[in-house]
Design a protein around this motif. Structure first.
Motif, mmCIF file in Angstrom:
data_model
loop_
_atom_site.group_PDB
_atom_site.id
_atom_site.type_symbol
_atom_site.label_atom_id
_atom_site.label_comp_id
_atom_site.label_asym_id
_atom_site.label_seq_id
_atom_site.Cartn_x
_atom_site.Cartn_y
_atom_site.Cartn_z
ATOM 1 N N HIS A 1 0.837 -1.213 0.000
ATOM 2 C CA HIS A 1 0.000 0.000 0.000
ATOM 3 C C HIS A 1 0.864 1.253 0.000
ATOM 4 O O HIS A 1 0.572 2.226 -0.692
ATOM 5 C CB HIS A 1 -0.928 0.032 1.231
ATOM 6 C CG HIS A 1 -1.906 -1.095 1.261
ATOM 7 N ND1 HIS A 1 -2.619 -1.437 2.386
ATOM 8 C CD2 HIS A 1 -2.280 -1.978 0.303
ATOM 9 C CE1 HIS A 1 -3.392 -2.465 2.121
ATOM 10 N NE2 HIS A 1 -3.206 -2.813 0.868
ATOM 11 N N ALA A 2 1.924 1.227 0.831
ATOM 12 C CA ALA A 2 2.815 2.400 0.910
ATOM 13 C C ALA A 2 3.403 2.690 -0.469
ATOM 14 O O ALA A 2 3.459 3.840 -0.909
ATOM 15 C CB ALA A 2 3.925 2.143 1.925
ATOM 16 N N LYS A 3 3.796 1.634 -1.162
ATOM 17 C CA LYS A 3 4.393 1.798 -2.495
ATOM 18 C C LYS A 3 3.349 2.326 -3.485
ATOM 19 O O LYS A 3 3.635 3.211 -4.294
ATOM 20 C CB LYS A 3 4.938 0.444 -2.965
ATOM 21 C CG LYS A 3 5.997 0.560 -4.016
ATOM 22 C CD LYS A 3 6.686 -0.772 -4.180
ATOM 23 C CE LYS A 3 7.951 -0.603 -4.985
ATOM 24 N NZ LYS A 3 8.738 -1.809 -5.051
ATOM 25 N N MET A 4 2.135 1.776 -3.418
ATOM 26 C CA MET A 4 1.073 2.193 -4.349
ATOM 27 C C MET A 4 0.731 3.676 -4.166
ATOM 28 O O MET A 4 0.601 4.425 -5.129
ATOM 29 C CB MET A 4 -0.187 1.333 -4.108
ATOM 30 C CG MET A 4 -0.061 -0.088 -4.626
ATOM 31 S SD MET A 4 -1.269 -1.204 -3.852
ATOM 32 C CE MET A 4 -2.747 -0.863 -4.794
ATOM 33 N N PHE A 5 0.594 4.102 -2.895
ATOM 34 C CA PHE A 5 0.270 5.511 -2.637
ATOM 35 C C PHE A 5 1.423 6.421 -3.091
ATOM 36 O O PHE A 5 1.194 7.483 -3.658
ATOM 37 C CB PHE A 5 -0.032 5.733 -1.148
ATOM 38 C CG PHE A 5 -1.411 5.308 -0.743
ATOM 39 C CD1 PHE A 5 -2.541 5.880 -1.345
ATOM 40 C CD2 PHE A 5 -1.618 4.352 0.238
ATOM 41 C CE1 PHE A 5 -3.833 5.490 -0.983
ATOM 42 C CE2 PHE A 5 -2.901 3.958 0.606
ATOM 43 C CZ PHE A 5 -4.008 4.521 -0.007
ATOM 44 N N THR A 6 2.657 5.962 -2.829
ATOM 45 C CA THR A 6 3.812 6.776 -3.213
ATOM 46 C C THR A 6 3.885 6.923 -4.735
ATOM 47 O O THR A 6 4.090 8.027 -5.263
ATOM 48 C CB THR A 6 5.122 6.134 -2.683
ATOM 49 O OG1 THR A 6 4.999 5.976 -1.276
ATOM 50 C CG2 THR A 6 6.326 6.996 -2.990
ATOM 51 N N LEU A 7 3.705 5.809 -5.451
ATOM 52 C CA LEU A 7 3.795 5.856 -6.912
ATOM 53 C C LEU A 7 2.720 6.754 -7.512
ATOM 54 O O LEU A 7 2.972 7.526 -8.441
ATOM 55 C CB LEU A 7 3.696 4.440 -7.500
ATOM 56 C CG LEU A 7 4.920 3.546 -7.246
ATOM 57 C CD1 LEU A 7 4.673 2.132 -7.760
ATOM 58 C CD2 LEU A 7 6.169 4.127 -7.906
ATOM 59 N N ARG A 8 1.507 6.673 -6.954
ATOM 60 C CA ARG A 8 0.428 7.532 -7.473
ATOM 61 C C ARG A 8 0.732 9.002 -7.166
ATOM 62 O O ARG A 8 0.484 9.884 -8.000
ATOM 63 C CB ARG A 8 -0.918 7.115 -6.858
ATOM 64 C CG ARG A 8 -2.095 7.946 -7.317
ATOM 65 C CD ARG A 8 -2.358 7.809 -8.807
ATOM 66 N NE ARG A 8 -3.332 8.777 -9.301
ATOM 67 C CZ ARG A 8 -3.230 9.438 -10.434
ATOM 68 N NH1 ARG A 8 -2.183 9.242 -11.239
ATOM 69 N NH2 ARG A 8 -4.156 10.297 -10.833
ATOM 70 N N ALA A 9 1.267 9.256 -5.978
ATOM 71 C CA ALA A 9 1.611 10.635 -5.602
ATOM 72 C C ALA A 9 2.647 11.189 -6.576
ATOM 73 O O ALA A 9 2.533 12.334 -7.039
ATOM 74 C CB ALA A 9 2.152 10.680 -4.172
#
Ligand SMILES: [Fe+2]
Ligand SMILES: [Fe+2]
Length: 213
Positions: free
Chosen positions: A64-72
């Motif tokens: 989840h942390a990676k997904m949110f970071t990539l979208r950001a």
């Protein structure tokens, strides 16, 4: 309370890519923090079934942390060097609270986090077809919420099995937040008083300097 604040801030959300990216980085930080706490739980727990559950939970949070970071970063690539990309709030909750209270705490956090994501997802749904629509972030929230629902239910089941008190977990969190807020206020009061003291003493320093000449 957090949900109420989130509702009140609704007019300020989804207005700019930068603002949304910042908010997603905050989510990423919370997910990263959960990852560290769940990894600690997996490392300390000896019983294989629970160890596996905590490890699976940790892997979800890291994803989840990676997904949110990539979208950001997709929304605002200028944040690629932002220090918050690597920050987390690892508090050793498992060893500090003990397994029963930790599980109650995790359940409450998961429930609150999912409620906030649901609120944001509904806001994005309402914006569909407008210039502020963001289908990719909406799809991201949908994907993450599936895992969060699983975290919420297994932690509830385990908290009940171990007799984790939700009241005690809430009180611990309230006290922790109170102390954190106290630290921030103390820092601000110190900065203001030192500035005032400097301004008051500055003329005296000038007088003293002229007398010394
Ligand atoms: Fe998560
Ligand atoms: Fe979660």
């Amino acid at each position: 309370m957090r949900l109420l604040v989130a509702r009140l801030l609704r007019p300020f959300r989804w207005r700019s890519s930068h603002g949304t990216a910042r908010m997603l980085l905050d989510f990423a930080r919370a997910e990263r923090s959960s990852y560290f706490d769940m990894m600690e739980a997996a490392n300390v727990t000896a019983e294989p079934a629970r160890k596996a559950q905590y490890l699976a939970h940790a892997v979800d949070e890291a994803r989840h942390a990676k997904m949110f970071t990539l979208r950001a970063l997709e929304l605002d690539p200028s944040l690629a060097a932002d220090p918050s990309l690597y920050q987390s709030d690892f508090e050793h909750l498992f060893t500090r609270l003990g397994e029963a209270k930790f599980l109650a705490f995790v359940h409450l956090g998961e429930k609150r986090g999912r409620a906030q994501m649901k609120l944001f997802r509904e806001e994005l749904h309402a914006l569909e077809g407008t210039a502020r629509a963001d289908t990719r972030t909406k799809a991201l929230l949908d994907a993450v919420m599936v895992d969060e629902e699983r975290h919420e239910s297994y932690s509830l089941e385990l908290a009940k099995r171990f007799g984790g008190s939700f009241g005690a977990a809430r009180f611990w969190e309230f006290r922790r937040n109170w102390l954190r807020a106290g630290g921030v206020v103390t820092g601000a009061v110190y900065a203001v008083s030192m500035s005032v003291l400097y301004l008051l003493l500055f003329p005296l320093a000038l007088i003293e300097k002229s007398r010394a000449r």
